[in-house]
Design a protein around this motif. Structure first.
Motif, PDB file in Angstrom:
ATOM      1  N   ILE A  36       0.833  -1.202   0.000  1.00  0.00           N
ATOM      2  CA  ILE A  36       0.000   0.000   0.000  1.00  0.00           C
ATOM      3  C   ILE A  36       0.866   1.249   0.000  1.00  0.00           C
ATOM      4  O   ILE A  36       0.639   2.186  -0.770  1.00  0.00           O
ATOM      5  CB  ILE A  36      -0.945  -0.004   1.221  1.00  0.00           C
ATOM      6  CG1 ILE A  36      -1.850  -1.245   1.196  1.00  0.00           C
ATOM      7  CG2 ILE A  36      -1.787   1.269   1.261  1.00  0.00           C
ATOM      8  CD1 ILE A  36      -2.674  -1.432   2.451  1.00  0.00           C
ATOM      9  N   SER A  40       1.200   3.506  -3.522  1.00  0.00           N
ATOM     10  CA  SER A  40       0.596   4.836  -3.436  1.00  0.00           C
ATOM     11  C   SER A  40       1.631   5.940  -3.624  1.00  0.00           C
ATOM     12  O   SER A  40       1.266   7.083  -3.935  1.00  0.00           O
ATOM     13  CB  SER A  40      -0.112   5.005  -2.093  1.00  0.00           C
ATOM     14  OG  SER A  40       0.810   4.886  -1.018  1.00  0.00           O
ATOM     15  N   PHE A 265      -4.846  -2.467  -4.900  1.00  0.00           N
ATOM     16  CA  PHE A 265      -5.047  -2.197  -3.480  1.00  0.00           C
ATOM     17  C   PHE A 265      -6.032  -3.179  -2.842  1.00  0.00           C
ATOM     18  O   PHE A 265      -6.007  -3.379  -1.628  1.00  0.00           O
ATOM     19  CB  PHE A 265      -5.552  -0.766  -3.285  1.00  0.00           C
ATOM     20  CG  PHE A 265      -4.487   0.268  -3.479  1.00  0.00           C
ATOM     21  CD1 PHE A 265      -3.447   0.407  -2.564  1.00  0.00           C
ATOM     22  CD2 PHE A 265      -4.507   1.095  -4.588  1.00  0.00           C
ATOM     23  CE1 PHE A 265      -2.464   1.353  -2.750  1.00  0.00           C
ATOM     24  CE2 PHE A 265      -3.522   2.052  -4.787  1.00  0.00           C
ATOM     25  CZ  PHE A 265      -2.491   2.176  -3.858  1.00  0.00           C
TER      26      PHE A 265
END
Length: 307
Positions: A36, A40, A265
């Motif tokens: 994550i 990101s 995700f």
């Protein structure tokens, strides 16, 4: 087989492996955040071949480096094998070496990975044994049958185990496959000629032809190949690099699923939920046993006072 015997066996297997399981599950929870955090932080188009080649020319003029690691969440490039076998970490914005005064997110994830795989003690065998024990606990729980679900601590323990059963099984199962080197993928054929290995700067140029360098996780030797790991469409893909180009390698599904590096995700968050569930099962199971022991001690003390 009587349910009481299965329950007793379940309890003692859990208690025997409680500490290594706690270390493995807690470190796995930390590692669940890595996909994550990394995905990101990727900003497409921000790392060009000119930037990487310039840094390699500056910090590895002799061309001895064999591996590089990009960390988008820290905006750094680490080159391994420079000069006398050392490494250097460079800020991609300034091009200057990064002073390691404080622990970074990569350091935290790296330490968590060492705990998760080796318990920091070169005890990979204990991690494997604990993973087998976890699967045995799941099997014992299944054989005990469907429980009565109540709003109590044992009820929540059983509810988590049953309602999240598929993911609770999948995590230790894929981890065990990785421990035994089972990937369900054919062994990669050696890429390129059998002569000298491809220089790192040339490998960067080859990879940049069809792939965004901002999404590269690392380029390093893997077996007889020079391999790059690239984040593409929510998945970590690997490519064998040779002078002929970058060729996609077969997927290792156990690794992709276990690390949460497939499906974007969604799978990463599911991995996080799985880690929380496993930790919850371990904590609630231990607390149920401890509470029972404390209750027995209290009853013995009251009986001793009464007599």
């Amino acid at each position: 087989m009587r349910k009481s015997f299965l329950l007793r066996l379940h309890r003692w297997v859990a208690l025997t492996f409680a500490l290594p399981l706690l270390a493995v599950v807690a470190s796995g929870l930390i590692l669940s955040f890595e996909p994550i955090v990394v995905q990101s932080a990727i900003k497409p188009g921000t790392v060009s071949v000119q930037i990487v080649e310039g840094l390699l020319q500056r910090y590895d003029p002799q061309g001895t480096a064999r591996a590089l690691f990009l960390r988008p969440n820290e905006n750094t490039l680490t080159v391994n094998g420079v000069q006398s076998g050392g490494s250097v970490t460079v800020d991609l914005g300034t091009g200057e070496p990064v002073a390691r005064a404080t622990r970074s997110a990569s350091d935290i994830f790296g330490t968590a990975r060492q705990i998760h795989e080796h318990l920091l003690l070169r005890a990979g065998w204990l991690v494997t044994a604990s993973t087998i024990a976890m699967l045995a606990l799941i099997g014992l729980g299944i054989f005990m049958g469907w429980p009565r679900l109540r709003n109590t601590l044992p009820g929540w323990h059983k509810g988590i185990a049953w309602f999240l059963l598929p993911v609770v099984i999948l995590s230790p199962l894929t981890g065990l496959l990785l421990a035994f080197g089972i990937s369900f993928a054919p062994a990669p054929a050696p890429s390129g000629a059998s002569g000298s290995p491809l220089p790192l700067r040339e490998a960067v140029r080859v990879l940049a032809v069809e792939h965004d360098l901002s999404s590269v996780s690392w380029i390093r030797p893997l077996g007889r190949n020079l391999v790059a790991r690239v984040a593409e469409d929510g998945e970590m893909r690997t490519y064998a690099i040779s002078r002929e180009g970058a060729v996609p390698m077969a997927r290792s599904w156990p690794r992709l699923i276990h690390e949460g590096n497939w499906g974007g995700f969604a799978l990463a968050i599911l991995n996080l939920v799985t880690s929380v569930a496993l930790l919850g099962l371990l904590v609630t199971g231990s607390w149920i046993w401890l509470r029972r022991q404390l209750r027995r001690i209290s009853m013995r003390q009251r009986f001793a006072k009464a007599t």
